[in-house]
Design a protein around this motif. Structure first.
Motif, mmCIF file in Angstrom:
data_model
loop_
_atom_site.group_PDB
_atom_site.id
_atom_site.type_symbol
_atom_site.label_atom_id
_atom_site.label_comp_id
_atom_site.label_asym_id
_atom_site.label_seq_id
_atom_site.Cartn_x
_atom_site.Cartn_y
_atom_site.Cartn_z
ATOM 1 N N THR A 291 22.905 -149.544 42.049
ATOM 2 C CA THR A 291 21.948 -149.468 40.954
ATOM 3 C C THR A 291 20.878 -150.545 41.102
ATOM 4 O O THR A 291 19.680 -150.284 40.954
ATOM 5 C CB THR A 291 22.678 -149.650 39.618
ATOM 6 O OG1 THR A 291 23.841 -148.824 39.624
ATOM 7 C CG2 THR A 291 21.794 -149.283 38.459
ATOM 8 N N PHE B 32 29.065 -147.363 33.564
ATOM 9 C CA PHE B 32 28.004 -147.017 32.626
ATOM 10 C C PHE B 32 28.502 -146.552 31.258
ATOM 11 O O PHE B 32 27.724 -146.503 30.312
ATOM 12 C CB PHE B 32 27.067 -145.978 33.249
ATOM 13 C CG PHE B 32 26.236 -146.589 34.330
ATOM 14 C CD1 PHE B 32 25.213 -147.470 34.006
ATOM 15 C CD2 PHE B 32 26.515 -146.366 35.676
ATOM 16 C CE1 PHE B 32 24.461 -148.084 34.989
ATOM 17 C CE2 PHE B 32 25.764 -146.973 36.662
ATOM 18 C CZ PHE B 32 24.734 -147.830 36.325
ATOM 19 N N THR C 197 27.937 -161.015 36.960
ATOM 20 C CA THR C 197 28.923 -160.001 36.594
ATOM 21 C C THR C 197 29.631 -159.486 37.844
ATOM 22 O O THR C 197 30.848 -159.329 37.862
ATOM 23 C CB THR C 197 28.227 -158.836 35.868
ATOM 24 O OG1 THR C 197 27.479 -159.377 34.782
ATOM 25 C CG2 THR C 197 29.235 -157.830 35.355
ATOM 26 N N GLN D 94 31.175 -153.271 16.982
ATOM 27 C CA GLN D 94 30.921 -153.230 18.421
ATOM 28 C C GLN D 94 31.811 -154.293 19.080
ATOM 29 O O GLN D 94 31.875 -155.427 18.621
ATOM 30 C CB GLN D 94 29.444 -153.559 18.634
ATOM 31 C CG GLN D 94 28.935 -153.293 20.025
ATOM 32 C CD GLN D 94 27.681 -154.119 20.304
ATOM 33 O OE1 GLN D 94 26.993 -154.567 19.393
ATOM 34 N NE2 GLN D 94 27.411 -154.331 21.580
ATOM 35 N N SER E 85 31.805 -153.114 29.080
ATOM 36 C CA SER E 85 30.940 -153.561 27.987
ATOM 37 C C SER E 85 29.901 -154.587 28.418
ATOM 38 O O SER E 85 29.032 -154.941 27.653
ATOM 39 C CB SER E 85 31.778 -154.097 26.823
ATOM 40 O OG SER E 85 32.729 -155.023 27.262
ATOM 41 N N GLN E 86 29.973 -155.060 29.650
ATOM 42 C CA GLN E 86 29.007 -156.060 30.090
ATOM 43 C C GLN E 86 27.742 -155.453 30.680
ATOM 44 O O GLN E 86 26.740 -156.133 30.831
ATOM 45 C CB GLN E 86 29.634 -156.928 31.167
ATOM 46 C CG GLN E 86 31.021 -157.364 30.836
ATOM 47 C CD GLN E 86 31.165 -158.840 30.909
ATOM 48 O OE1 GLN E 86 30.835 -159.449 31.910
ATOM 49 N NE2 GLN E 86 31.605 -159.421 29.841
ATOM 50 N N THR E 87 27.810 -154.167 31.042
ATOM 51 C CA THR E 87 26.726 -153.573 31.821
ATOM 52 C C THR E 87 25.361 -153.757 31.176
ATOM 53 O O THR E 87 24.437 -154.275 31.784
ATOM 54 C CB THR E 87 27.003 -152.078 32.042
ATOM 55 O OG1 THR E 87 28.308 -151.956 32.585
ATOM 56 C CG2 THR E 87 26.002 -151.477 32.992
ATOM 57 N N ARG E 88 25.245 -153.347 29.897
ATOM 58 C CA ARG E 88 23.926 -153.325 29.271
ATOM 59 C C ARG E 88 23.337 -154.716 29.163
ATOM 60 O O ARG E 88 22.188 -154.961 29.515
ATOM 61 C CB ARG E 88 24.009 -152.672 27.894
ATOM 62 C CG ARG E 88 22.950 -151.591 27.749
ATOM 63 C CD ARG E 88 22.836 -151.116 26.335
ATOM 64 N NE ARG E 88 22.189 -152.117 25.490
ATOM 65 C CZ ARG E 88 22.015 -151.953 24.192
ATOM 66 N NH1 ARG E 88 22.462 -150.879 23.591
ATOM 67 N NH2 ARG E 88 21.413 -152.883 23.488
ATOM 68 N N LEU E 89 24.145 -155.627 28.686
ATOM 69 C CA LEU E 89 23.690 -157.003 28.505
ATOM 70 C C LEU E 89 23.246 -157.605 29.836
ATOM 71 O O LEU E 89 22.199 -158.259 29.923
ATOM 72 C CB LEU E 89 24.827 -157.822 27.896
ATOM 73 C CG LEU E 89 24.455 -159.214 27.420
ATOM 74 C CD1 LEU E 89 23.491 -159.122 26.252
ATOM 75 C CD2 LEU E 89 25.707 -159.981 27.005
ATOM 76 N N PHE F 77 22.161 -156.102 32.549
ATOM 77 C CA PHE F 77 20.901 -155.529 33.010
ATOM 78 C C PHE F 77 19.734 -156.093 32.204
ATOM 79 O O PHE F 77 18.702 -156.481 32.751
ATOM 80 C CB PHE F 77 20.935 -154.003 32.905
ATOM 81 C CG PHE F 77 21.500 -153.360 34.128
ATOM 82 C CD1 PHE F 77 20.668 -153.021 35.183
ATOM 83 C CD2 PHE F 77 22.854 -153.110 34.241
ATOM 84 C CE1 PHE F 77 21.189 -152.441 36.335
ATOM 85 C CE2 PHE F 77 23.377 -152.536 35.382
ATOM 86 C CZ PHE F 77 22.548 -152.196 36.426
ATOM 87 N N GLN F 78 19.928 -156.133 30.898
ATOM 88 C CA GLN F 78 18.870 -156.620 30.028
ATOM 89 C C GLN F 78 18.507 -158.065 30.396
ATOM 90 O O GLN F 78 17.333 -158.382 30.611
ATOM 91 C CB GLN F 78 19.360 -156.530 28.590
ATOM 92 C CG GLN F 78 18.301 -156.751 27.550
ATOM 93 C CD GLN F 78 18.937 -156.748 26.176
ATOM 94 O OE1 GLN F 78 19.792 -155.915 25.876
ATOM 95 N NE2 GLN F 78 18.545 -157.694 25.344
ATOM 96 N N GLU G 151 32.710 -156.526 22.429
ATOM 97 C CA GLU G 151 32.227 -157.012 23.720
ATOM 98 C C GLU G 151 33.376 -157.722 24.420
ATOM 99 O O GLU G 151 33.993 -158.612 23.844
ATOM 100 C CB GLU G 151 31.108 -158.028 23.513
ATOM 101 C CG GLU G 151 29.728 -157.494 23.810
ATOM 102 C CD GLU G 151 28.657 -158.528 23.497
ATOM 103 O OE1 GLU G 151 28.864 -159.713 23.792
ATOM 104 O OE2 GLU G 151 27.635 -158.127 22.926
#
Lengths: 347, 565
Positions: free
Chosen positions: B544, B356, B525, A71, B360-364, B366-367, A73
């Motif tokens: 969003t 989306f 971000t 993966q 690569s930063q989106t998920r982190l 949001f979490q 990042e």
């Protein structure tokens, strides 16, 4: 406590040997199956980069396609910001970064002095020209770009466009200029330093009286003139200009007649990278002809790889008057350049 | 009644006192430790000696004096603008037969939950002097050319910054005044009307003095809110070469951080705010009144008649500028390739795909944002409810300190708090930098005053008489608390949770100093994307974030009695 180490050593010797067998290729340069297996076990690689966010994700996508088990990042910011973040993190004992890319080549000299980097020469780099790589193999120029001038073609007819830096002092450009910030962007820092060497601080002082809009990134200024917010860009990434031109945005590049700053942008692996094997896989991947050509074609960068060709329509480097970068001389001056610049142009 | 109070005290002092002391210590650690470190750092020189050199440098160098002055006058201007807009708005909503009140209240709530920096993003797209859409329309309408004519709006200016700050700060004032109007019985006003005073006379002579404390409180909050903002000045003033205190502290904090100077720079801010707060409590302190014993009776509404049109125009201007235009431009930007180009032939889902599926930063991001928001809201609500009850009912020794500590962070700009936290938690024994915990502490501390204010308002509206009555009939204090007070403040508790949650997920000014690559939030971000002018992805993330916020509010409204809209 010495005996304890011994004890552990003996007890874990077979495991250690095995680990050695797996880890050993990490010291080697090529991406071997063993390195790949170890990288897949690490599962992840963290790449701090200063290249445009969409281009960086483009590279990441290509990496994912080739190495679905790792993966990737991407942490993108301006070179100077990347530098600050890493230093801040290291000072606080946070080891997060594996591979770093910055357009301020002096960063790598500094990090090497701090002994924070790992020596690693990707196979392709052996064929790169000597002036673009560290003799001891700690880093090498992953990409290059020019810090170009540019203008919006609907706002400025080609015949009226400035041809060089000195032209920008003409009162007719007052309030129409946009420039990136050497406190944020490595390309801007390298480029601004080249301008200072060629024309002196005196020039920047005059320029600062022209109502220059101050943005941060050299990826931002081409977007600003493409949107028509400003008419002429003092500095910006050539590669973002190529991207805008490919997207049919109304912009054109100016290679200033005083010379165009040439900016090499190395990458390196951190010695304490949390994913050392994955870092080496990524580093090797980044320098391959395939990725270099991808960055050139889709990302508009210049490559130092001997096999990579510029797409038609782009002015060959040989025809452009270059102001070369000089990171070693610049390194001790960086704080001073940023300070003087900020005093003139603001933050 | 007096004897019942006394009895309460003697019976419960045993367990409440240690508990209260523990709470005081906890709050002190939360609030005072960072401030103590800040003070010490500001007085410490290179060689760890005691020195005033940082302060000397601060007041000798115009590079620091100017941002201080800019911050003061712009914040005051925002406060005044907010009061001027919010006072008539809240009166109109609460006392007149203005049509569409529900919608208007909803839209005001929407401006309240809109992160100010997000509004600033939108206004760059609207009011950029040359490419901004409003200026484009203006140029097109009058056949002018960008750069040749003066733009209608230049958002990159101190004035532009004040305007945008006020757009997202006025709901604070509105809420204060509207809540106050809601709890003030209208009998006095009706009496005035019966005696023949025209509506405006009643409003000025009767209503205005009654809501004066709320107006002052609102002005103060607006002032403090603007002073502590980082995103809006960074987005709108920095490109014009204007620094405020927060942007200056931020730039001092860039590596290698000049912590001594940053600390010294934040203390004058702290001082000014403390003084303002003292002034406010001096004004309001003597006028404490609890006006509801039971439920207020219905209010007779004033007929606006022909005045409906100008009244609605005021709402249209304010809400159009804070909601309709900004949201419109964000949606537009999210769905076109080039934000300043025409919509036709420019439509694209490219930015959505990027955010989306590629970014690569989106998920982190949001979490992290949600973990932080939920944690801070839950911990914060529990904390302020406990503290609020103990301190407002004056049940224990130390209730003064509790109240003070819970409100103190209002005087601490987020970015200053972040410097303090950074100084406190980057070295042993507490190394929290690089984890979400340090950001959690920042959010918790920062939202204490808002939560305390919110829960305090609910608690104050329940007169102790109600509990006392239940105690007279033999209920224990806990029983009275659960049977009488808890149901009455339930909505207040839920509202507090939402307030803190919303405040947390939009936090930028403290996060900007405390985040690391692993602990990025959505706001940070977006700020990163702003520095490279990636407006498309910013718009996608903004939308969003707004959608999630609104979904949350709808959900919670569903479970409460729809008081929020």
């Amino acid at each position: 406590m010495r005996w304890m180490k011994w004890n552990c050593g003996i007890r874990t010797l077979p495991i250690a040997l095995l680990a050695c067998a797996i880890a050993a290729p990490a010291a080697g340069q090529e991406t071997t199956p063993a390195m790949l297996a170890a990288a897949a076990k690490e599962g992840k690689v963290v790449w701090y980069s200063s290249i445009d966010v969409k281009v960086s994700e483009l590279i990441a996508k290509a990496f994912r396609a080739d190495y679905p088990n790792i993966q990737i990042e991407v942490e993108r910011s301006g070179s100077e910001r990347v530098f600050q973040r890493i230093n801040q993190e290291y000072q606080s004992g946070i080891k997060n970064v594996d591979v770093v890319n910055s357009s301020d080549a002096s960063h790598f000299i500094y990090w090497k002095q701090q002994k924070w980097l790992a020596a690693h020469t990707p196979p392709d780099v052996k064929r790169y020209p000597a002036q673009f790589k560290d003799a001891e193999g700690y880093y090498a120029g992953w990409r290059a770009t020019l810090s170009v001038m540019g203008y919006n073609t609907t706002l400025v007819p080609a015949k009226d466009a400035p041809t060089g830096y000195l032209d920008l002092l003409d009162p007719k450009w007052k309030g129409k200029l946009v420039k990136s910030h050497p406190g944020y962007s490595g390309t801007s820092l390298t480029g601004t330093y080249a301008i200072v060497k060629a024309l002196g601080w005196d020039y920047l002082e005059k320029l600062s009286k022209q109502g220059v809009q101050q943005l941060q990134s050299t990826t931002a200024t081409p977007k600003s003139i493409a949107s028509g917010e400003r008419a002429v860009m003092v500095d910006g990434n050539e590669y973002n200009m190529f991207i805008e031109i490919d997207a049919k945005s109304p912009v054109a590049i100016i290679y200033p007649k005083e010379g165009t700053p040439f900016v090499t942008s190395p990458t390196a692996i951190f010695a304490e990278a949390p994913h050392p094997n994955a870092a080496r896989v990524l580093q090797n991947f980044l320098y391959t002809a395939k990725v270099q050509q991808l960055a050139v074609n889709e990302g508009g960068t210049r490559s130092l790889h001997p096999d990579v060709k510029d797409p038609p329509g782009r002015t060959p480097l040989a025809q452009i008057k270059i102001l070369p970068d000089d990171p070693a001389t610049m390194l001790p001056l960086v704080a001073d350049i940023k300070k003087r610049y900020t005093a003139l142009f603001g933050n | 009644m007096l004897s019942s109070r006394a009895a309460t005290r003697s019976r419960f002092v045993d367990w409440t006192a240690p508990f209260a002391i523990a709470l005081v210590l906890l709050l002190a650690a939360l609030v005072l430790l960072p401030m103590f470190r800040l003070l010490m750092t500001s007085l410490t020189g290179e060689a760890r000696q005691l020195t005033l050199e940082h302060y000397h440098q601060l007041f000798a160098d115009p590079a620091f004096v100017k941002p201080l002055l800019t911050t003061l006058w712009t914040s005051a201007a925002v406060g005044v603008l907010c009061v001027l807009a919010a006072a008539p708005m809240s009166w109109l909503v609460s006392r007149t037969d203005l049509p569409g009140k529900r919608l208007l209240r909803t839209l005001i709530l929407a401006s309240f939950v809109t992160p100010p920096f997000l509004g600033a993003f939108a206004w760059v797209l609207l009011g950029g002097p040359n490419a901004g859409l409003i200026n484009q329309w203006y140029y097109a309408l009058f056949g002018l050319k960008p750069f040749e004519a003066t733009p209608l709006i230049n958002i990159f200016s101190a004035g532009g910054m004040v305007f945008v700050m006020a757009l997202y700060t006025f709901p604070y004032v509105f809420t204060f005044v509207a809540n106050s109007l809601d709890v003030i019985p209208s009998e006095l006003e009706e009496a005035s009307a019966i005696l023949g005073a025209p509506a405006w006379r009643t409003a000025l002579d009767i209503t205005l003095p009654l809501v004066m404390p709320a107006l002052l409180a609102g002005f103060l909050i607006a002032f403090l809110q603007s002073m502590t903002l980082f995103g809006t000045p960074a987005i709108l003033a920095l490109p014009a070469g204007i620094d405020t205190m927060t942007t200056k502290i931020w730039s001092l904090f860039q590596f290698p951080p000049q912590l001594g100077l940053a600390a010294a720079l934040s203390l004058p801010l702290l001082l000014i705010t403390v003084l303002l707060l003292r002034a406010q409590s001096a004004i309001m302190g003597r006028r404490g009144y609890s006006v509801i014993g039971g439920k207020s009776t219905g209010t007779r509404l004033i007929r606006l008649g022909a005045w409906t049109i100008p009244a609605l125009a005021l709402f249209a201007f304010v809400l159009g500028s804070s909601i309709v235009l900004p949201y419109g431009v964000l949606v537009r930007t999210a769905f076109v390739k080039n934000w300043s180009g025409p919509v036709v032939g420019n439509l694209s889902l490219e930015h959505w795909r990027f955010v989306f599926f590629e970014f690569s930063q989106t998920r982190l991001a949001f979490q992290n944002t949600f973990v932080l928001g939920i944690a801070a809201a839950t911990a914060g609500t529990i904390l302020v409810t406990t503290v609020g009850y103990l301190s407002l009912r004056k049940l224990v020794w130390g209730h003064r300190y509790l109240g003070f500590l819970a409100t103190a962070p209002v005087a601490i700009p987020g970015i200053v708090l972040a410097v303090g936290l950074f100084l406190s938690y980057t070295q042993p024994p507490f190394v929290l930098y690089g984890t979400l915990s340090i950001i959690f502490l920042a959010y918790l501390t920062k939202e204490l005053p808002v939560g305390y204010q919110q829960i305090g308002a609910s608690l104050k509206s329940v007169h102790p008489e109600l509990e006392d009555a239940s105690r007279i009939f033999g209920a224990t204090r806990l029983r009275a608390l659960f049977d009488i007070t808890a149901p009455l403040i339930r909505n207040g508790v839920i509202a507090t949770w939402i307030f803190i949650f919303i405040g947390s997920i939009r936090e930028l000014s403290a996060t900007i100093l405390l985040f690391t690559a692993r602990t990025k939030t959505i706001s940070v971000t977006m700020f990163d994307l702003r520095e490279s002018n990636d407006w498309g992805p910013i718009a996608v993330l903004s939308i969003t974030m707004l959608l999630i916020t609104f979904a949350m509010i709808l959900l919670i409204n569903h479970f409460t009695d729809r008081r929020l809209t």
